[in-house]
Design a protein around this motif. Sequence first.
Motif, mmCIF file in Angstrom:
data_model
loop_
_atom_site.group_PDB
_atom_site.id
_atom_site.type_symbol
_atom_site.label_atom_id
_atom_site.label_comp_id
_atom_site.label_asym_id
_atom_site.label_seq_id
_atom_site.Cartn_x
_atom_site.Cartn_y
_atom_site.Cartn_z
ATOM 1 N N LEU A 135 -3.540 9.601 -10.724
ATOM 2 C CA LEU A 135 -4.895 10.159 -10.591
ATOM 3 C C LEU A 135 -4.777 11.492 -9.760
ATOM 4 O O LEU A 135 -3.629 11.894 -9.117
ATOM 5 N N PRO A 136 -5.845 12.321 -9.947
ATOM 6 C CA PRO A 136 -7.116 12.094 -10.803
ATOM 7 C C PRO A 136 -6.907 12.115 -12.185
ATOM 8 O O PRO A 136 -6.119 13.154 -12.640
ATOM 9 N N CYS A 137 -7.608 11.498 -12.927
ATOM 10 C CA CYS A 137 -7.608 11.597 -14.444
ATOM 11 C C CYS A 137 -9.111 11.692 -14.872
ATOM 12 O O CYS A 137 -9.940 10.605 -14.573
ATOM 13 N N CYS A 149 -6.176 8.999 -3.052
ATOM 14 C CA CYS A 149 -5.869 10.107 -3.965
ATOM 15 C C CYS A 149 -6.567 11.149 -3.224
ATOM 16 O O CYS A 149 -7.859 11.625 -3.612
ATOM 17 N N ALA A 150 -5.978 12.037 -2.296
ATOM 18 C CA ALA A 150 -6.402 13.247 -1.836
ATOM 19 C C ALA A 150 -7.048 14.393 -2.803
ATOM 20 O O ALA A 150 -8.111 14.685 -2.604
ATOM 21 N N PRO A 151 -6.247 14.516 -3.834
ATOM 22 C CA PRO A 151 -6.940 15.564 -4.864
ATOM 23 C C PRO A 151 -8.347 14.992 -5.449
ATOM 24 O O PRO A 151 -9.063 15.675 -5.598
ATOM 25 N N CYS A 152 -8.177 13.770 -5.717
ATOM 26 C CA CYS A 152 -9.426 13.034 -6.296
ATOM 27 C C CYS A 152 -10.654 13.355 -5.193
ATOM 28 O O CYS A 152 -11.794 13.764 -5.756
ATOM 29 N N LEU A 153 -10.498 13.112 -3.941
ATOM 30 C CA LEU A 153 -11.444 13.320 -2.913
ATOM 31 C C LEU A 153 -11.914 14.563 -2.887
ATOM 32 O O LEU A 153 -13.139 15.036 -2.609
ATOM 33 N N HIS A 154 -10.906 15.604 -3.029
ATOM 34 C CA HIS A 154 -11.209 16.839 -3.024
ATOM 35 C C HIS A 154 -12.217 17.597 -3.996
ATOM 36 O O HIS A 154 -12.884 18.271 -3.964
ATOM 37 N N GLU A 155 -11.892 16.991 -5.319
ATOM 38 C CA GLU A 155 -12.643 17.275 -6.491
ATOM 39 C C GLU A 155 -14.218 16.801 -6.646
ATOM 40 O O GLU A 155 -15.087 17.279 -7.409
ATOM 41 N N LEU A 156 -14.116 15.423 -5.841
ATOM 42 C CA LEU A 156 -15.399 14.992 -6.138
ATOM 43 C C LEU A 156 -16.692 15.766 -5.802
ATOM 44 O O LEU A 156 -17.851 15.707 -6.498
ATOM 45 N N GLY A 157 -16.855 16.635 -4.538
ATOM 46 C CA GLY A 157 -17.773 17.360 -4.522
ATOM 47 C C GLY A 157 -18.122 18.316 -5.539
ATOM 48 O O GLY A 157 -19.387 18.655 -5.716
ATOM 49 N N ASP A 158 -17.094 19.053 -6.096
ATOM 50 C CA ASP A 158 -17.078 19.990 -7.120
ATOM 51 C C ASP A 158 -17.762 19.484 -8.368
ATOM 52 O O ASP A 158 -18.797 19.977 -9.058
#
Length: 252
Positions: free
Chosen positions: A176-178, A93-102
């Motif tokens: 996801l992400p959820c 899930c690319a959007p999941c990986l993107h928001e993990l840092g935030d």
Amino acid sequence: MATWTRRGAIAGAAAMTSLSAGAAAAQTRVPVLGEPAKALDTPALRGNRMARAFREPPAGLKIPAVQVERREGVAPLKLQPGLTLVSLWAPWCAPCLHELGDLARLQEKFGGPRLRILPILTAPREPITAAETGFLLKKHKAGVFSPVIDRGADSKGLFLALSVRDTPNGPARPGLPCNLLVSADGAVLARQFGAPMAGRVQGTGEGGKVTPADVAKIGTLWATSDGEALMNALAKGEIAGGSPARPRALVS
């Protein structure tokens, strides 16, 4: 380690390939279905874009009793009293990986006795260990989080129980992400899907294609003042109906 290098290369390539598609989707205003979350209808959060992204969950939605794997082994999922933002994510899930840092930066700034963020990897497409999950978290600037993996049925227990939602043009399905705001007794107070972007993503790649750099340039709403204001309110227990902090564990 050689096995992880191969898996990591495959997962990384797949994530980066799907990132452009995820970013392009972020440019399209997909309808947000459902009523706004009642728990976040407070004076401090009215008009907050990140709070508005959370919707009222289905009646009675609760975190199920599942096994999770951490570095120290597999055991029932347990959470501390107070509020927990459970973030369901997956390597594909690319959007999941993107928001993990935030989310990691928000955990460092606002995490405490009354609030914490708990990313849980669910529905992986390939077998993955806690060590490999920890590597992924560090790679995506989320090393502040310890690896936690859903070991429910087929490692999809939380994915199937919590992330099913109505869709505008088809039957309900999981996605996801959820992110789920959860009280100490396991009740889901609010639910949010997708990594909401802080602005319109403009593609600079060949033919106007959206690149990972384009997405990173905009960032998610989590990284804005609205994201910080939401987490600050939650850390203070400022939700509609009062503080949900209770002295018992989520799952015993």
